[in-house]
Write an enzyme that holds these catalytic residues in place. Structure first.
Site, PDB file in Angstrom:
ATOM      1  CE  LYS A  65       5.380 -16.121 -12.683  1.00  0.00           C
ATOM      2  NZ  LYS A  65       6.772 -15.738 -12.322  1.00  0.00           N
ATOM      3  CB  THR A  66       3.812 -19.219  -6.209  1.00  0.00           C
ATOM      4  OG1 THR A  66       4.306 -19.676  -7.463  1.00  0.00           O
ATOM      5  CG2 THR A  66       3.141 -20.351  -5.482  1.00  0.00           C
ATOM      6  CG  ASP A 110       3.602 -21.963 -11.553  1.00  0.00           C
ATOM      7  OD1 ASP A 110       3.662 -20.876 -12.175  1.00  0.00           O
ATOM      8  OD2 ASP A 110       4.544 -22.385 -10.855  1.00  0.00           O
ATOM      9  CB  THR A 159       7.902 -17.573 -17.316  1.00  0.00           C
ATOM     10  OG1 THR A 159       7.694 -18.810 -18.009  1.00  0.00           O
ATOM     11  CG2 THR A 159       8.063 -17.848 -15.847  1.00  0.00           C
ATOM     12  NE  ARG A 218      11.949 -19.322  -6.456  1.00  0.00           N
ATOM     13  CZ  ARG A 218      11.006 -19.343  -7.382  1.00  0.00           C
ATOM     14  NH1 ARG A 218      11.291 -19.091  -8.640  1.00  0.00           N
ATOM     15  NH2 ARG A 218       9.767 -19.620  -7.054  1.00  0.00           N
TER      16      ARG A 218
HETATM   17  P1  ADP Z   1       7.176 -17.135  -8.712  1.00  0.00           P
HETATM   18  O1  ADP Z   1       5.888 -17.902  -8.458  1.00  0.00           O
HETATM   19  O2  ADP Z   1       6.957 -15.860  -9.475  1.00  0.00           O
HETATM   20  O3  ADP Z   1       8.245 -17.984  -9.333  1.00  0.00           O
HETATM   21  P2  ADP Z   1       7.327 -17.058  -5.805  1.00  0.00           P
HETATM   22  O4  ADP Z   1       6.009 -16.476  -5.460  1.00  0.00           O
HETATM   23  O5  ADP Z   1       7.477 -18.532  -5.634  1.00  0.00           O
HETATM   24  O6  ADP Z   1       7.745 -16.647  -7.295  1.00  0.00           O
HETATM   25  O7  ADP Z   1       8.428 -16.262  -4.938  1.00  0.00           O
HETATM   26  C1  ADP Z   1       9.691 -16.797  -4.672  1.00  0.00           C
HETATM   27  C2  ADP Z   1      10.160 -16.417  -3.282  1.00  0.00           C
HETATM   28  O8  ADP Z   1      10.427 -15.020  -3.258  1.00  0.00           O
HETATM   29  C3  ADP Z   1       9.128 -16.700  -2.201  1.00  0.00           C
HETATM   30  O9  ADP Z   1       9.690 -17.552  -1.262  1.00  0.00           O
HETATM   31  C4  ADP Z   1       8.829 -15.396  -1.538  1.00  0.00           C
HETATM   32  O10 ADP Z   1       9.152 -15.488  -0.182  1.00  0.00           O
HETATM   33  C5  ADP Z   1       9.792 -14.405  -2.145  1.00  0.00           C
HETATM   34  N1  ADP Z   1       9.060 -13.227  -2.632  1.00  0.00           N
HETATM   35  C6  ADP Z   1       8.562 -13.068  -3.875  1.00  0.00           C
HETATM   36  N2  ADP Z   1       8.004 -11.857  -4.004  1.00  0.00           N
HETATM   37  C7  ADP Z   1       8.145 -11.232  -2.814  1.00  0.00           C
HETATM   38  C8  ADP Z   1       7.775  -9.930  -2.336  1.00  0.00           C
HETATM   39  N3  ADP Z   1       7.173  -9.040  -3.119  1.00  0.00           N
HETATM   40  N4  ADP Z   1       8.065  -9.615  -1.063  1.00  0.00           N
HETATM   41  C9  ADP Z   1       8.718 -10.498  -0.277  1.00  0.00           C
HETATM   42  N5  ADP Z   1       9.103 -11.736  -0.678  1.00  0.00           N
HETATM   43  C10 ADP Z   1       8.818 -12.109  -1.928  1.00  0.00           C
END
Ligand code: ADP
Length: 333
Positions: A65-66, A110, A159, A218
């Site tokens: 998401k981030t 977030d 979430t 992640r």
């Molecule tokens: P969230 O905000 O949903 O908790 P993040 O965007 O922080 O998740 O993602 C966590 C990690 O996973 C990041 O470091 C990113 O590199 C990796 N990641 C997430 N989605 C992908 C994707 N679709 N392709 C490659 N790497 C991803």
């Protein structure tokens, strides 16, 4: 919180995550539907030379998401302001963020479901009319002064989309429901990560890590790092399946990707509560973990694997869950 699921567990972890973040929609692996939908929204805004609709990204932690918020800003040629629901304590906090936004900027909030009520109400007007009502003074003499703010795009992440009040949910032009990744998609995420980090790993070893990563990039990236550490200490030049299996056994990640916290939930439901339905707060007290972590981080995956189910009476372990613990199944399921 389970170490593998926690958002980030330290300075180097932050650097590690940011080094691996895809920078464009094209680089972003999987989530085909969401990617196509986002691409359309961004293109339409570009053609009409306006800010994009507000976007809500919903799904368990670690699914990107981030990363997507950063990509949205990047692809719109705008800068990104990052904040989170829990840090916005009151409407004043939000007002100062909103009034300092540059035209067109992307604001990422977030955990938007954890914002305070008063800030939430201020956000309605800001999202709709690019305006905030600022309260001046206190008590009966207090007046509200409308203040125009620059047009912006809000990207909210949650979430727990069920916890968002309807008026807020309705103000997003688009909600992306992020799904867990398939093993094949996670293998692609890992290939990319291994390449970027200069890690020599056999394709089969990467598949092994993927299949134990709970459908979550992640976690996949984090396990890769753990296995790489193991290889370094074992003075192994490259990562093969055998080494991967030994490393993951050491970190107590089992065949399904369950870690100690997952297993403690299954174990507690099976033994302590004797396979009867259990309420969230009771379960949380029994294993010493925050209810929110159980509900938004641990459970979605256990439910997805069919190891537990959520019933009206509470959480209950399924026959598949019992079998995973090596216990006999019940007749009544
Ligand atoms: P969230 O905000 O949903 O908790 P993040 O965007 O922080 O998740 O993602 C966590 C990690 O996973 C990041 O470091 C990113 O590199 C990796 N990641 C997430 N989605 C992908 C994707 N679709 N392709 C490659 N790497 C991803």
């Amino acid at each position: 919180m389970s170490e593998l699921n926690s958002k980030v567990s330290g300075e180097s972890e932050l650097a590690f995550e940011s080094a691996l973040r895809p920078k464009s929609l094209e680089e972003f692996v999987g989530q085909e539907k969401v990617r196509a939908q986002l691409s359309l929204i961004l293109d339409a805004a570009r053609i009409q030379n306006r800010t994009s609709d507000h976007i809500l990204l919903a799904g368990p932690p670690g699914l990107g998401k981030t990363t997507l918020a950063m990509i949205i800003a990047h692809e719109s040629g705008q800068s990104l302001r990052l904040t989170s629901g829990p840090t916005i304590q009151n409407a004043g906090d939000l007002a100062s963020i909103l009034s300092s936004l540059a035209p067109g900027e992307v604001l990422f909030i977030d955990e938007i479901h954890r914002m305070s009520r008063s800030a939430e109400e201020m956000l309605y007007l800001a999202m709709e009319d690019f305006r905030v009502d600022v309260m001046v003074g206190k008590g009966p003499g207090a007046t509200s002064i409308p203040l125009d703010i620059s047009p912006f795009t809000l990207v909210g992440a949650t979430t727990r989309s069920g916890m968002l009040p309807n008026p807020l949910r309705d103000r997003f032009g688009f909600t992306a429901n992020m799904e867990f990744y398939t093993d094949e998609e996670l293998t692609r995420v890992l290939h990319r990560a291994a390449e970027k980090l200069g890690i020599a790993a056999e394709p089969k070893a990467l598949s092994e890590i993927s299949s134990r990563s709970r459908g979550t990039p992640r976690i996949a990236n984090r396990l890769l790092r753990r296995v790489r550490d193991y290889a370094l200490v074992a003075k192994s030049e490259s990562i093969d399946v055998g080494l991967t299996q030994s490393a993951l056994a050491l970190y107590e990640v089992d065949q399904l990707g369950l870690d100690r916290l997952d297993r403690s939930i299954l174990d507690t439901l099976a033994h302590k509560f004797e396979m009867k339905p259990v309420g969230l707060s009771t379960l949380s007290a029994a294993i010493g973990e925050e209810p929110d972590t159980i509900e938004s981080v641990v459970e979605p995956f256990l439910v997805r694997l069919g190891l537990i189910s959520r019933t009206a009476k509470g959480r209950v372990i399924t026959n598949a869950g019992l079998r995973h613990l090596g216990l006999p199944a019940l007749d009544n399921q």
